[in-house]
Scaffold this active site. Sequence first.
Site, PDB file in Angstrom:
ATOM      1  N   GLU A  97       0.954  -1.115  -0.019  1.00 19.12           N
ATOM      2  CA  GLU A  97      -0.068  -0.163   0.086  1.00 19.12           C
ATOM      3  C   GLU A  97       1.002   1.277  -0.090  1.00 19.12           C
ATOM      4  O   GLU A  97       2.099   1.308   0.424  1.00 19.12           O
ATOM      5  CB  GLU A  97      -0.892  -0.109   1.229  1.00 19.12           C
ATOM      6  N   CYS A 110       3.587   8.123   1.757  1.00 17.30           N
ATOM      7  CA  CYS A 110       4.080   7.063   2.592  1.00 17.30           C
ATOM      8  C   CYS A 110       4.070   5.723   1.592  1.00 17.30           C
ATOM      9  O   CYS A 110       2.935   5.389   1.116  1.00 17.30           O
ATOM     10  CB  CYS A 110       3.362   6.761   3.882  1.00 17.30           C
ATOM     11  N   CYS A 117       6.805  -8.156   6.045  1.00 16.01           N
ATOM     12  CA  CYS A 117       7.978  -7.730   6.802  1.00 16.01           C
ATOM     13  C   CYS A 117       8.623  -8.923   7.558  1.00 16.01           C
ATOM     14  O   CYS A 117       7.715  -9.526   8.430  1.00 16.01           O
ATOM     15  CB  CYS A 117       7.859  -6.713   7.746  1.00 16.01           C
ATOM     16  N   CYS A 121       7.679  -7.110  14.490  1.00 14.59           N
ATOM     17  CA  CYS A 121       7.367  -6.218  15.519  1.00 14.59           C
ATOM     18  C   CYS A 121       5.977  -6.604  16.265  1.00 14.59           C
ATOM     19  O   CYS A 121       4.864  -6.496  15.512  1.00 14.59           O
ATOM     20  CB  CYS A 121       7.473  -4.742  15.134  1.00 14.59           C
ATOM     21  N   CYS A 124       2.478  -4.497  15.076  1.00 10.96           N
ATOM     22  CA  CYS A 124       2.557  -4.301  13.829  1.00 10.96           C
ATOM     23  C   CYS A 124       1.858  -5.047  12.907  1.00 10.96           C
ATOM     24  O   CYS A 124       2.113  -6.482  12.864  1.00 10.96           O
ATOM     25  CB  CYS A 124       3.943  -3.864  13.198  1.00 10.96           C
ATOM     26  N   GLY A 177       6.945  -3.006   5.566  1.00 14.71           N
ATOM     27  CA  GLY A 177       8.419  -3.520   5.314  1.00 14.71           C
ATOM     28  C   GLY A 177       9.393  -2.670   5.923  1.00 14.71           C
ATOM     29  O   GLY A 177       9.441  -1.432   6.282  1.00 14.71           O
ATOM     30  N   GLU A 178      10.621  -3.200   6.032  1.00 18.61           N
ATOM     31  CA  GLU A 178      11.806  -2.489   6.775  1.00 18.61           C
ATOM     32  C   GLU A 178      12.668  -2.278   5.477  1.00 18.61           C
ATOM     33  O   GLU A 178      13.446  -2.800   4.825  1.00 18.61           O
ATOM     34  CB  GLU A 178      12.556  -3.621   7.484  1.00 18.61           C
ATOM     35  N   SER A 209      12.463   5.518   7.205  1.00 18.93           N
ATOM     36  CA  SER A 209      12.105   4.986   8.592  1.00 18.93           C
ATOM     37  C   SER A 209      12.582   3.632   8.802  1.00 18.93           C
ATOM     38  O   SER A 209      12.208   2.552   8.055  1.00 18.93           O
ATOM     39  CB  SER A 209      10.740   5.072   8.753  1.00 18.93           C
ATOM     40  N   SER A 231      12.154   3.763  14.561  1.00 17.22           N
ATOM     41  CA  SER A 231      11.177   2.999  15.009  1.00 17.22           C
ATOM     42  C   SER A 231      11.518   2.852  16.427  1.00 17.22           C
ATOM     43  O   SER A 231      12.170   1.686  16.361  1.00 17.22           O
ATOM     44  CB  SER A 231      10.529   1.790  14.468  1.00 17.22           C
ATOM     45  N   LEU A 232      11.578   3.763  17.478  1.00 13.19           N
ATOM     46  CA  LEU A 232      12.203   3.373  18.918  1.00 13.19           C
ATOM     47  C   LEU A 232      11.161   2.780  19.682  1.00 13.19           C
ATOM     48  O   LEU A 232      11.433   1.425  20.265  1.00 13.19           O
ATOM     49  CB  LEU A 232      12.564   4.823  19.507  1.00 13.19           C
ATOM     50  N   HIS A 233      10.098   3.243  20.227  1.00 15.97           N
ATOM     51  CA  HIS A 233       9.110   2.489  20.992  1.00 15.97           C
ATOM     52  C   HIS A 233       9.397   1.966  22.200  1.00 15.97           C
ATOM     53  O   HIS A 233       8.542   1.344  22.975  1.00 15.97           O
ATOM     54  CB  HIS A 233       8.382   1.283  20.149  1.00 15.97           C
ATOM     55  N   CYS A 351       0.001   2.424   9.010  1.00 18.05           N
ATOM     56  CA  CYS A 351       1.190   1.302   8.306  1.00 18.05           C
ATOM     57  C   CYS A 351       0.484  -0.065   8.451  1.00 18.05           C
ATOM     58  O   CYS A 351       0.036  -0.790   9.380  1.00 18.05           O
ATOM     59  CB  CYS A 351       2.212   1.266   9.319  1.00 18.05           C
TER      60      CYS A 351
HETATM   61  S1  SF4 Z   1       6.942  -1.930  12.273  1.00 21.22           S
HETATM   62 FE1  SF4 Z   1       8.100  -1.774  10.509  1.00 21.22          FE
HETATM   63  S2  SF4 Z   1       9.986  -3.085  10.797  1.00 21.22           S
HETATM   64 FE2  SF4 Z   1       8.386  -3.716  12.362  1.00 21.22          FE
HETATM   65  S3  SF4 Z   1       7.244  -5.428  11.466  1.00 21.22           S
HETATM   66 FE3  SF4 Z   1       6.363  -3.736  11.242  1.00 21.22          FE
HETATM   67  S4  SF4 Z   1       6.988  -3.166   9.062  1.00 21.22           S
HETATM   68 FE4  SF4 Z   1       8.392  -4.436  10.010  1.00 21.22          FE
END
Ligand code: SF4
Length: 378
Positions: A97, A110, A117, A121, A124, A177-178, A209, A231-233, A351
Amino acid sequence: MSRATATMTPLLGLDAPALERWFAELGEKPFRARQVSRWLHQRFVDDPVHMTDLARSARERLAAAATIAAPAVIRDTTAADGTRKWLFDVGAGNAVESVYIPEDDRGTLCISSQAGCALDCAFCSTGRQGFNRNLTTAEIVGQLWHANRALLADGIRAPWVEQGRAPITNVVLMGMGEPLANYDNVVPALRLFLDDNAYGLSRRRVTLSTSGLVPAIDRLREACPVALAISLHAGNDPLRDRLVPINRKYPLAQLLAACLRYLDRAPRDFVTFEYVMLDGVNDTTDHAHELAALVRDIPCKFNLIPWNPFPGAAFRTSPRARILAFQKVLMDRGFVTTVRKTRGDDIDAACGQLAGRVQDRTKRHIRMRVAAAATTAH
Ligand code: SF4
């Protein structure tokens, strides 16, 4: 796909050096590459027949050897606030997307870098799908190409468009995705975003990011240092290990050292830390104080993200009052801290969310629920 299509070159995926090499192989002069790049990425043509300053023979050679196309659109939805989302078919049942966010002074897109991915995480919706495949450079660039084209075709009105600029002024690689796990396809895409013969965006207007792949952050610093978001969190390793599992490989001390190194070359003099607000998990004022102490030596800004629920997830969104209290601690400690507006709620523009609903191809969500339950218990 026909055999002819399979052997044809997707032109949207060639950055300037690759396009010059490709033209040289066709027996054309290198400056043809710059001409064609402008047709592709500034006028958004999809057929060489429209490239009227090319000789007819060159147009015919192009048409025979190359394709010009974004991935097919499965769904195109616009929310009441103008946020627009495209869901693209990238084959074999996979969808990615892109989300367009209109604002008074900019148009931000975006975009996604992978189908699914692998980084898993806990909060996510993309991670829940598991990893399907890396997007090609053409598929990454195709999202921007398509968005510009569609917005122009629909007669978008914006002052910069009236001045002849493209509708999309800012790009964030913050979709599915990363991006740094797909480094070899992402960097040529970034180069096209910056290239004056392509999209011509400044490095400040392109943000990547990452969840924190430290060696790739260092490589990006050398190769193509665009604005960086992390992406700290979490403000400590045990909590971040649970929320962002890549932290077990590259813990916070290593990640923050990489941020400082990156800032030497970054187009902005700060890193943006994204922090998703999870009720009862990472959102107390104690967490905020811990976070402030952790990053006290890093020029940075914070973006607090109210977590967007998705079906089957075991987290809850932090109450608004707690998000504001968290923000106040960081602001009082001198950090610029914004709370992300939730845009496009009626089209699931968070996301990974829409594609996550379209497909859930793995059993990962079961593991995620177990992990989330364990996290919430702490
Ligand atoms: S937050 Fe980003 S890196 Fe983590 S699983 Fe989701 S898409 Fe992947």
